[in-house]
Design a protein around this motif. Structure first.
Motif, mmCIF file in Angstrom:
data_model
loop_
_atom_site.group_PDB
_atom_site.id
_atom_site.type_symbol
_atom_site.label_atom_id
_atom_site.label_comp_id
_atom_site.label_asym_id
_atom_site.label_seq_id
_atom_site.Cartn_x
_atom_site.Cartn_y
_atom_site.Cartn_z
ATOM 1 N N THR A 183 8.600 11.187 2.309
ATOM 2 C CA THR A 183 7.444 10.688 1.203
ATOM 3 C C THR A 183 6.260 11.362 1.396
ATOM 4 N N ASP A 184 5.730 11.665 0.259
ATOM 5 C CA ASP A 184 4.115 12.280 0.260
ATOM 6 C C ASP A 184 3.512 11.863 -1.236
ATOM 7 N N LYS A 185 2.037 11.985 -0.836
ATOM 8 C CA LYS A 185 1.115 11.355 -1.779
ATOM 9 C C LYS A 185 1.354 12.499 -2.904
ATOM 10 N N GLY A 186 1.195 11.598 -3.984
ATOM 11 C CA GLY A 186 0.809 12.303 -5.280
ATOM 12 C C GLY A 186 -0.814 12.497 -5.674
ATOM 13 N N ASP A 187 -0.928 12.273 -6.954
ATOM 14 C CA ASP A 187 -2.417 12.365 -7.134
ATOM 15 C C ASP A 187 -3.301 11.096 -6.905
ATOM 16 N N VAL A 188 -2.967 9.968 -7.223
ATOM 17 C CA VAL A 188 -3.525 8.681 -6.808
ATOM 18 C C VAL A 188 -3.031 7.596 -5.988
ATOM 19 N N PRO A 189 -2.816 8.103 -4.495
ATOM 20 C CA PRO A 189 -2.007 7.050 -3.873
ATOM 21 C C PRO A 189 -2.865 5.963 -3.202
ATOM 22 N N GLU A 190 -3.861 6.035 -3.502
ATOM 23 C CA GLU A 190 -4.839 5.012 -2.882
ATOM 24 C C GLU A 190 -4.564 3.432 -2.988
ATOM 25 N N GLY A 191 -4.128 2.762 -2.186
ATOM 26 C CA GLY A 191 -3.918 1.162 -2.492
ATOM 27 C C GLY A 191 -2.481 1.083 -2.494
ATOM 28 N N TYR A 192 -1.502 2.109 -2.458
ATOM 29 C CA TYR A 192 -0.335 1.948 -2.639
ATOM 30 C C TYR A 192 0.590 2.354 -1.459
ATOM 31 N N LYS A 193 1.544 1.811 -0.912
ATOM 32 C CA LYS A 193 2.772 2.177 -0.253
ATOM 33 C C LYS A 193 3.945 2.472 -0.956
ATOM 34 N N VAL A 194 4.783 3.353 0.015
ATOM 35 C CA VAL A 194 6.168 3.239 -0.752
ATOM 36 C C VAL A 194 7.114 3.341 0.866
ATOM 37 N N SER A 195 8.438 3.381 0.493
ATOM 38 C CA SER A 195 9.199 3.791 1.654
ATOM 39 C C SER A 195 10.569 4.099 0.794
ATOM 40 N N ARG A 196 11.359 4.829 1.780
ATOM 41 C CA ARG A 196 12.764 5.403 1.296
ATOM 42 C C ARG A 196 13.510 5.238 2.267
ATOM 43 N N LYS A 197 14.231 4.185 2.307
ATOM 44 C CA LYS A 197 15.066 3.926 3.615
ATOM 45 C C LYS A 197 16.503 4.356 3.248
ATOM 46 N N GLU A 198 16.766 4.022 1.857
ATOM 47 C CA GLU A 198 18.032 4.543 1.214
ATOM 48 C C GLU A 198 17.752 5.266 -0.207
ATOM 49 N N LYS A 199 18.695 5.964 -0.177
ATOM 50 C CA LYS A 199 18.812 7.168 -1.107
ATOM 51 C C LYS A 199 18.706 6.450 -2.762
ATOM 52 N N ARG A 200 19.132 5.398 -2.855
ATOM 53 C CA ARG A 200 18.975 4.871 -4.373
ATOM 54 C C ARG A 200 17.619 4.198 -4.380
ATOM 55 N N ASN A 201 16.911 3.771 -3.630
ATOM 56 C CA ASN A 201 15.669 2.713 -3.684
ATOM 57 C C ASN A 201 14.529 3.452 -3.269
ATOM 58 N N PHE A 202 13.589 3.074 -4.085
ATOM 59 C CA PHE A 202 12.180 3.491 -3.795
ATOM 60 C C PHE A 202 11.066 2.593 -4.154
ATOM 61 N N PRO A 203 11.087 1.437 -3.444
ATOM 62 C CA PRO A 203 10.069 0.485 -3.797
ATOM 63 C C PRO A 203 8.464 0.782 -3.707
ATOM 64 N N LEU A 204 7.772 0.174 -4.581
ATOM 65 C CA LEU A 204 6.146 0.502 -4.521
ATOM 66 C C LEU A 204 5.767 -0.643 -4.154
ATOM 67 N N ILE A 205 4.924 -0.665 -3.072
ATOM 68 C CA ILE A 205 4.024 -1.865 -2.590
ATOM 69 C C ILE A 205 2.680 -1.795 -2.482
ATOM 70 N N LEU A 206 2.310 -3.052 -3.276
ATOM 71 C CA LEU A 206 0.715 -3.074 -3.184
ATOM 72 C C LEU A 206 0.394 -4.087 -2.043
ATOM 73 N N GLU A 207 -0.222 -3.645 -1.219
ATOM 74 C CA GLU A 207 -0.463 -4.618 0.038
ATOM 75 C C GLU A 207 -1.477 -5.642 -0.297
ATOM 76 N N SER A 208 -2.609 -5.048 -1.047
ATOM 77 C CA SER A 208 -3.765 -6.207 -1.455
ATOM 78 C C SER A 208 -4.187 -5.729 -2.908
ATOM 79 N N PRO A 209 -3.430 -6.069 -3.919
ATOM 80 C CA PRO A 209 -3.812 -5.642 -5.232
ATOM 81 C C PRO A 209 -5.116 -5.865 -5.786
ATOM 82 N N SER A 210 -5.685 -5.211 -6.469
ATOM 83 C CA SER A 210 -7.069 -5.051 -7.196
ATOM 84 C C SER A 210 -6.863 -5.082 -8.668
ATOM 85 N N PRO A 211 -8.020 -5.721 -9.274
ATOM 86 C CA PRO A 211 -7.782 -5.454 -10.677
ATOM 87 C C PRO A 211 -7.550 -4.150 -11.199
#
Lengths: 109, 113
Positions: free
Chosen positions: B55-83
């Motif tokens: 995985t790698d960062k795009g233009d606006v990665p701050e505040g987000y996490k991702v993981s790619r454990k399987e080829k078909r899935n790519f979840p987006l994680i917001l650990e501490s969402p803000s408005p």
């Protein structure tokens, strides 16, 4: 800094040819130019891409001059269903994509 | 049917409450990416993945996490969402031979109160 600049909106009438121009003055040697179409409440849909000169497919043509600092998407004989937002984007290699702000095309009867 | 799916489609949450937006594709694509769309700003790339565990960062990665454990899935994680993460989120995928032709999901509209 936006990598592409395009008009905010355009109006056209059914049956006309529409040309939307995008400026990408700082395009890098490896960058491709791609255009997408987006309808409200939907994800963007790929239209066409090119590197230089002219590319044509069943829905559009893409003209890219030799200096590659701009490109023009041409939609032949638009219909009401072509009313959408059109995005020009530059791709950094095949992984990083920079969408512009989009051009809202309004096709009138 | 070849498609990219996202869940949930709509989500209202509160500041600081961790959330995950799932993305799945059935086209065996190597590349997947997340974007956010805000009025007047077009789509901005958050993260991308060239393949499993890459995985790698795009233009606006701050505040987000991702993981790619399987080829078909790519979840987006917001650990501490803000408005300021209230936005419309799109997941996309493409094959290695398709240059820049990405297939987009239907979008997830997130509101953080």
């Amino acid at each position: 800094l936006a990598k592409t600049t395009q008009p905010i909106s355009m109006d056209s009438y059914e049956g006309q040819e529409v040309n939307i121009t995008c400026s990408h003055n700082n395009i890098a040697t490896n960058d491709y130019i791609t255009w997408y179409q987006q309808f409200p409440s939907q994800g963007p849909r790929f239209i066409i891409q090119g590197y230089k000169t002219k590319v044509t497919n069943e829905v559009a043509s893409l003209f890219i001059p030799a200096d590659r600092k701009s490109s023009t998407l041409s939609l032949p004989r638009v219909s009401l269903s072509d009313t959408a937002v059109y995005y020009c984007l530059v791709a950094e290699g095949f992984n990083k994509f920079y969408f512009g702000s989009g051009t809202k095309l309004n096709v009138k009867p | 049917e070849a498609q990219v799916t996202q869940n949930p489609r709509y989500l209202i949450t509160v500041t600081g409450k961790k959330l995950t937006v799932t993305c799945s594709q059935n086209m065996n694509h190597e590349y997947m990416s997340w974007y956010r769309q805000d009025p007047g700003l077009g789509l901005r790339q958050i993260y991308y993945s060239m393949n499993v565990e890459v995985t790698d960062k795009g233009d606006v990665p701050e505040g987000y996490k991702v993981s790619r454990k399987e080829k078909r899935n790519f979840p987006l994680i917001l650990e501490s969402p803000s408005p300021n993460q209230t936005s419309l989120y799109f997941c996309a995928s493409k094959g290695t031979s398709s240059y820049n032709e990405q297939f987009f999901g239907p979008g997830t509209r997130l509101t953080v109160l």
